[in-house]
Write an enzyme that holds these catalytic residues in place. Sequence first.
Site, PDB file in Angstrom:
ATOM      1  N   THR A 155      60.891  44.772  27.663  1.00 45.77           N
ATOM      2  CA  THR A 155      60.784  44.800  29.119  1.00 45.77           C
ATOM      3  C   THR A 155      59.428  44.287  29.590  1.00 45.77           C
ATOM      4  O   THR A 155      59.346  43.399  30.443  1.00 45.77           O
ATOM      5  CB  THR A 155      60.944  46.249  29.601  1.00 45.77           C
ATOM      6  OG1 THR A 155      60.140  47.081  28.760  1.00 45.77           O
ATOM      7  CG2 THR A 155      62.374  46.705  29.531  1.00 45.77           C
ATOM      8  N   CYS A 173      62.890  54.609  35.152  1.00 45.81           N
ATOM      9  CA  CYS A 173      62.006  54.416  34.011  1.00 45.81           C
ATOM     10  C   CYS A 173      60.904  55.472  34.005  1.00 45.81           C
ATOM     11  O   CYS A 173      60.239  55.684  35.012  1.00 45.81           O
ATOM     12  CB  CYS A 173      61.383  53.032  34.109  1.00 45.81           C
ATOM     13  SG  CYS A 173      60.381  52.669  32.685  1.00 45.81           S
ATOM     14  N   PHE A 178      62.766  49.257  38.215  1.00 45.09           N
ATOM     15  CA  PHE A 178      62.601  50.363  37.266  1.00 45.09           C
ATOM     16  C   PHE A 178      63.717  51.392  37.382  1.00 45.09           C
ATOM     17  O   PHE A 178      63.560  52.549  36.983  1.00 45.09           O
ATOM     18  CB  PHE A 178      61.237  51.034  37.467  1.00 45.09           C
ATOM     19  CG  PHE A 178      60.089  50.170  37.025  1.00 45.09           C
ATOM     20  CD1 PHE A 178      59.768  50.060  35.676  1.00 45.09           C
ATOM     21  CD2 PHE A 178      59.340  49.441  37.938  1.00 45.09           C
ATOM     22  CE1 PHE A 178      58.718  49.253  35.250  1.00 45.09           C
ATOM     23  CE2 PHE A 178      58.291  48.629  37.528  1.00 45.09           C
ATOM     24  CZ  PHE A 178      57.981  48.532  36.180  1.00 45.09           C
TER      25      PHE A 178
HETATM   26  C1  HEM Z   1      64.443  53.597  31.818  1.00 38.77           C
HETATM   27  C2  HEM Z   1      62.874  49.243  33.323  1.00 38.77           C
HETATM   28  C3  HEM Z   1      58.908  49.706  30.510  1.00 38.77           C
HETATM   29  C4  HEM Z   1      60.676  53.855  28.724  1.00 38.77           C
HETATM   30  C5  HEM Z   1      64.346  52.377  32.471  1.00 38.77           C
HETATM   31  C6  HEM Z   1      65.297  51.897  33.459  1.00 38.77           C
HETATM   32  C7  HEM Z   1      64.862  50.673  33.870  1.00 38.77           C
HETATM   33  C8  HEM Z   1      63.632  50.383  33.158  1.00 38.77           C
HETATM   34  C9  HEM Z   1      65.530  49.740  34.883  1.00 38.77           C
HETATM   35  C10 HEM Z   1      66.563  52.610  33.957  1.00 38.77           C
HETATM   36  C11 HEM Z   1      67.783  52.036  33.307  1.00 38.77           C
HETATM   37  C12 HEM Z   1      69.099  52.579  33.849  1.00 38.77           C
HETATM   38  O1  HEM Z   1      69.182  53.078  34.970  1.00 38.77           O
HETATM   39  O2  HEM Z   1      70.070  52.477  33.115  1.00 38.77           O
HETATM   40  C13 HEM Z   1      61.649  49.013  32.711  1.00 38.77           C
HETATM   41  C14 HEM Z   1      60.813  47.851  32.967  1.00 38.77           C
HETATM   42  C15 HEM Z   1      59.689  47.987  32.193  1.00 38.77           C
HETATM   43  C16 HEM Z   1      59.830  49.228  31.429  1.00 38.77           C
HETATM   44  C17 HEM Z   1      61.169  46.716  33.940  1.00 38.77           C
HETATM   45  C18 HEM Z   1      58.480  47.108  32.062  1.00 38.77           C
HETATM   46  C19 HEM Z   1      58.143  46.148  32.874  1.00 38.77           C
HETATM   47  C20 HEM Z   1      59.031  50.869  29.780  1.00 38.77           C
HETATM   48  C21 HEM Z   1      58.063  51.381  28.816  1.00 38.77           C
HETATM   49  C22 HEM Z   1      58.594  52.545  28.309  1.00 38.77           C
HETATM   50  C23 HEM Z   1      59.863  52.773  28.955  1.00 38.77           C
HETATM   51  C24 HEM Z   1      56.740  50.714  28.470  1.00 38.77           C
HETATM   52  C25 HEM Z   1      58.030  53.499  27.257  1.00 38.77           C
HETATM   53  C26 HEM Z   1      56.861  53.867  27.131  1.00 38.77           C
HETATM   54  C27 HEM Z   1      61.829  54.140  29.435  1.00 38.77           C
HETATM   55  C28 HEM Z   1      62.617  55.354  29.223  1.00 38.77           C
HETATM   56  C29 HEM Z   1      63.704  55.279  30.121  1.00 38.77           C
HETATM   57  C30 HEM Z   1      63.559  54.021  30.852  1.00 38.77           C
HETATM   58  C31 HEM Z   1      62.312  56.471  28.238  1.00 38.77           C
HETATM   59  C32 HEM Z   1      64.819  56.324  30.290  1.00 38.77           C
HETATM   60  C33 HEM Z   1      64.455  57.329  31.333  1.00 38.77           C
HETATM   61  C34 HEM Z   1      65.496  58.415  31.487  1.00 38.77           C
HETATM   62  O3  HEM Z   1      66.692  58.117  31.512  1.00 38.77           O
HETATM   63  O4  HEM Z   1      65.094  59.580  31.579  1.00 38.77           O
HETATM   64  N1  HEM Z   1      63.338  51.440  32.310  1.00 38.77           N
HETATM   65  N2  HEM Z   1      61.030  49.805  31.771  1.00 38.77           N
HETATM   66  N3  HEM Z   1      60.096  51.739  29.841  1.00 38.77           N
HETATM   67  N4  HEM Z   1      62.417  53.362  30.409  1.00 38.77           N
HETATM   68 FE1  HEM Z   1      61.672  51.649  31.145  1.00 38.77          FE
END
Ligand code: HEM
Length: 473
Positions: free
Chosen positions: A273, A413, A406
């Site tokens: 990402t 996220c 996000f």
């Molecule tokens: C969930 C985008 C970076 C960990 C998500 C979701 C999106 C997203 C759209 C929700 C997905 C859904 O609704 O199905 C992004 C983008 C990033 C990024 C665009 C960087 C530009 C990161 C990083 C980490 C991370 C660096 C870890 C350190 C997570 C986790 C979830 C998540 C653990 C699940 C949250 C939950 O359901 O409780 N991310 N992410 N992400 N992301 Fe990111």
Amino acid sequence: DARNNIPSPPGLPCVGNILDVQDEVPIHAIERLLDTYGPIVKLRIFGNERLFIGSAELLEELCDERRFWKTAGDGAASLTTAGGRSGLFGAKSEEEPDWQQAHRTLMPAFGPLSIQQMFGEMHDVASQLVLKWARLGSNYRIPVTEDFTRLTLDTIALCAMDYRFNSFYQDEMHPFVQAMNHTLSASSDRLKLGPLVRKMMPWDKSVEKVQQSRALMREIAEQLVQHRRSNPTEKRDLLNAMVKGKDPKTGELMPDALIAANMITFLVAGHETTSGLLSFAMLNLLKNPETYFKAQQEVDKVLGRGKMTVEHMKSLTYINAVLRETLRLTPTVPAFSRSIRNDNPHDVEQLSNGKYALRRDDKVLCLVSKAHRDPKVYGEDANEFKPERMLEDNFQRLLKGAWKPFGTGVRACIVYTSGRPFAWQEAQMALALLLQSFNFKLDDPSYQTKIKQTLTIKPDEFYMRATLRDGLT
Ligand code: HEM
């Protein structure tokens, strides 16, 4: 009824709309359908109906947490499940005890102070990238997404669990990374097939290989947890947050298998990402020289030739806008899924003041990539890269559904929900450091943006050249 108002392209017998969704880049096929049929469309693929939306207004409505919630796809669920425990990203619903415990225990670890304390390590890894490009010189044809993936992977591993993958000088990636890449590409290949085809392919050899890769990832993650238990440190990283942190509600500690599942989740969710974001940001700057000039000017004004500290971050307002505008045009997670909540007593939910309706078993894939280009919000130049529209005052005035890279609500996220976001600090620092250190140009000035979609999107076959700026050796 209002659900029948949802337009649906005519399909073929049995297979339905399968031909409508064929594209090297699957989201492009859906975007084209939304261009033709309007902000919502219904497709039937092998007898299963799926809904898709692509306007900022509908996205905002579907983000209403009182009525709707996230529905995790099977792909995401299987990727981040290990040893029978669910990692945060793939948890089927927020009712799952695994999700609740990890969410409550981990949220404080992603708070502003903890992330600021990671600045030094983030800077350390980004400096290694600067050294690599400086040493290889302007003859090196930089494979942009690959090198940024090394950066983001090494950063998340160092900050999350004090582990150095040292990817920059290795062609062969670490076995964990190889296993992860294999699992990611196999599951996105399988996602492209319809459910029926998947069911018909249980003998598919890749299934066995994926199982082996997942077992290897689990084994390495479990070893890391064990290693930390036998070599305790005071380091404030995510692994310690999980090993030592108690659930604020129940006082319970996270079991090892749940910690391992979430370690895998961070590595999977945390690298492609952010690497895609940095790659598209560089590409946008290179294709729009006036924005490159402004960004470099800001870096020179705020940092000069000095060493960057976390204090500089808040002054890099144009760089901030460049990243926001990049995630608007190319959200690296281009879609997420919503449906009626379990605890919502209504079996049917109206959308757009009753113009459309959803049923309880409907899953709606929200094409963030399309809502982000909604001309009603962004005007006729919605497809152009204009960071000015993302400067703080303008950004605050946007409709909420017009910028959702996000995700949303409690399942958004984790790095974005809690104050100063991990990925943001990492990307802002890296971009500023690179603009401070080098002059960049496209390797092929006529390069036309080509997108590769796996679970995320990134620019494909994008190369650039870097020359050290005057005064730097
Ligand atoms: C969930 C985008 C970076 C960990 C998500 C979701 C999106 C997203 C759209 C929700 C997905 C859904 O609704 O199905 C992004 C983008 C990033 C990024 C665009 C960087 C530009 C990161 C990083 C980490 C991370 C660096 C870890 C350190 C997570 C986790 C979830 C998540 C653990 C699940 C949250 C939950 O359901 O409780 N991310 N992410 N992400 N992301 Fe990111």
